[in-house]
Scaffold this motif. Structure first.
Motif, short mmCIF file in Angstrom:
data_model
loop_
_atom_site.label_atom_id
_atom_site.label_comp_id
_atom_site.label_asym_id
_atom_site.label_seq_id
_atom_site.Cartn_x
_atom_site.Cartn_y
_atom_site.Cartn_z
N LEU A 132 0.69 -1.26 -0.04
CA LEU A 132 0.20 -0.07 0.21
C LEU A 132 0.86 1.21 -0.04
CD1 LEU A 132 -2.76 -1.15 2.31
CD2 LEU A 132 -2.87 -1.11 -0.05
N VAL A 133 1.74 1.54 0.88
CA VAL A 133 2.85 2.57 0.85
C VAL A 133 3.49 2.56 -0.39
CG1 VAL A 133 4.72 3.32 1.95
CG2 VAL A 133 2.87 2.71 3.41
N GLY A 134 4.18 1.33 -1.04
CA GLY A 134 4.80 1.40 -2.19
C GLY A 134 3.81 2.02 -3.30
N ASN A 135 2.64 1.67 -3.55
CA ASN A 135 1.69 2.23 -4.39
C ASN A 135 1.56 3.76 -4.04
OD1 ASN A 135 1.43 -0.13 -5.56
ND2 ASN A 135 -0.71 -0.71 -4.42
N ALA A 136 1.27 4.39 -2.78
CA ALA A 136 1.42 5.56 -2.53
C ALA A 136 2.29 6.54 -3.14
CB ALA A 136 1.01 5.74 -1.11
N VAL A 137 3.71 5.63 -2.71
CA VAL A 137 4.93 6.56 -3.25
C VAL A 137 4.82 6.69 -4.74
CG1 VAL A 137 7.52 6.24 -3.56
CG2 VAL A 137 6.24 5.94 -1.33
N LYS A 138 4.57 5.52 -5.56
CA LYS A 138 4.44 5.60 -6.86
C LYS A 138 3.39 6.72 -7.38
CE LYS A 138 5.70 0.85 -7.62
NZ LYS A 138 5.08 -0.43 -7.52
N ALA A 139 2.31 6.55 -6.66
CA ALA A 139 1.17 7.64 -7.16
C ALA A 139 1.59 9.16 -6.72
CB ALA A 139 0.01 7.42 -6.06
N ASN A 140 2.60 9.60 -6.02
CA ASN A 140 3.20 10.65 -5.95
C ASN A 140 4.45 11.20 -6.55
OD1 ASN A 140 1.71 12.35 -3.48
ND2 ASN A 140 1.67 10.35 -2.95
N LEU A 141 4.76 10.17 -7.59
CA LEU A 141 5.84 10.46 -8.47
C LEU A 141 5.38 11.08 -9.73
CD1 LEU A 141 8.06 7.21 -8.22
CD2 LEU A 141 8.50 9.27 -7.17
N VAL A 142 6.00 12.22 -10.30
CA VAL A 142 5.60 12.68 -11.39
C VAL A 142 6.77 12.92 -12.26
CG1 VAL A 142 3.99 13.95 -10.43
CG2 VAL A 142 6.08 14.86 -10.65
N LEU A 143 6.46 12.80 -13.75
CA LEU A 143 7.48 12.68 -14.69
C LEU A 143 7.99 14.24 -15.01
CD1 LEU A 143 9.03 10.52 -15.88
CD2 LEU A 143 7.78 10.49 -17.97
#
Length: 143
Positions: A49-60
């Protein structure tokens, strides 16, 4: 930013090392609650869940490098509580887009996180608080 309620709430930075911090937090709290038998499952689902949240907060940025977004507070919120015979884990992130469950191919290196959560948890889902972002939650049975 949505503030998760309860005494067991932690704000984490949206960086790759955050999953390890989240696992240590969950371990410490479950030990304090006398729930040692649930630590392994809880660590696994919180990592996903936290890994997905981190990915959701990454932007190109400029099409080349990934940088964490800062949101209002620049963080991810992790909450742990006991509810009706279950351990409830909630993770807030600033991205309102729903998590995507995919069926990965056998050789895929990613995409199994929510499938793992759905197999371990007695329930999981997403809700959107009025303050923005989303909360992905799961519950682990105490039985």
């Amino acid at each position: 930013m949505y503030t998760l309620m309860g005494p067991n709430c932690l704000i984490l930075p949206p960086v790759l090392s955050t999953a390890g911090t989240a696992r240590r937090y969950i371990r410490r709290n479950l030990l304090e609650m006398g729930l040692e038998a649930k630590i392994e499952d809880a660590e696994l689902v919180v990592s996903e869940l936290v890994g997905n949240a981190v990915k959701a907060n990454l932007v190109l940025v400029d099409g080349a490098s990934e940088n964490p977004t800062q949101g209002e507070e620049g963080g991810i919120c992790l909450s742990l509580s006991l509810k009706s015979g279950a351990i409830r884990i909630e993770v807030w992130d600033a991205d309102p887009a729903p998590p995507i469950t995919i069926v990965p191919e056998q050789d895929d290196e990613n995409g199994r996180g929510l499938l793992i959560v759905s197999r371990i948890a007695v329930g999981w889902g997403t809700w959107w608080p009025p303050e923005g972002g989303k909360i992905v939650w799961c519950e682990l049975s105490l039985l």
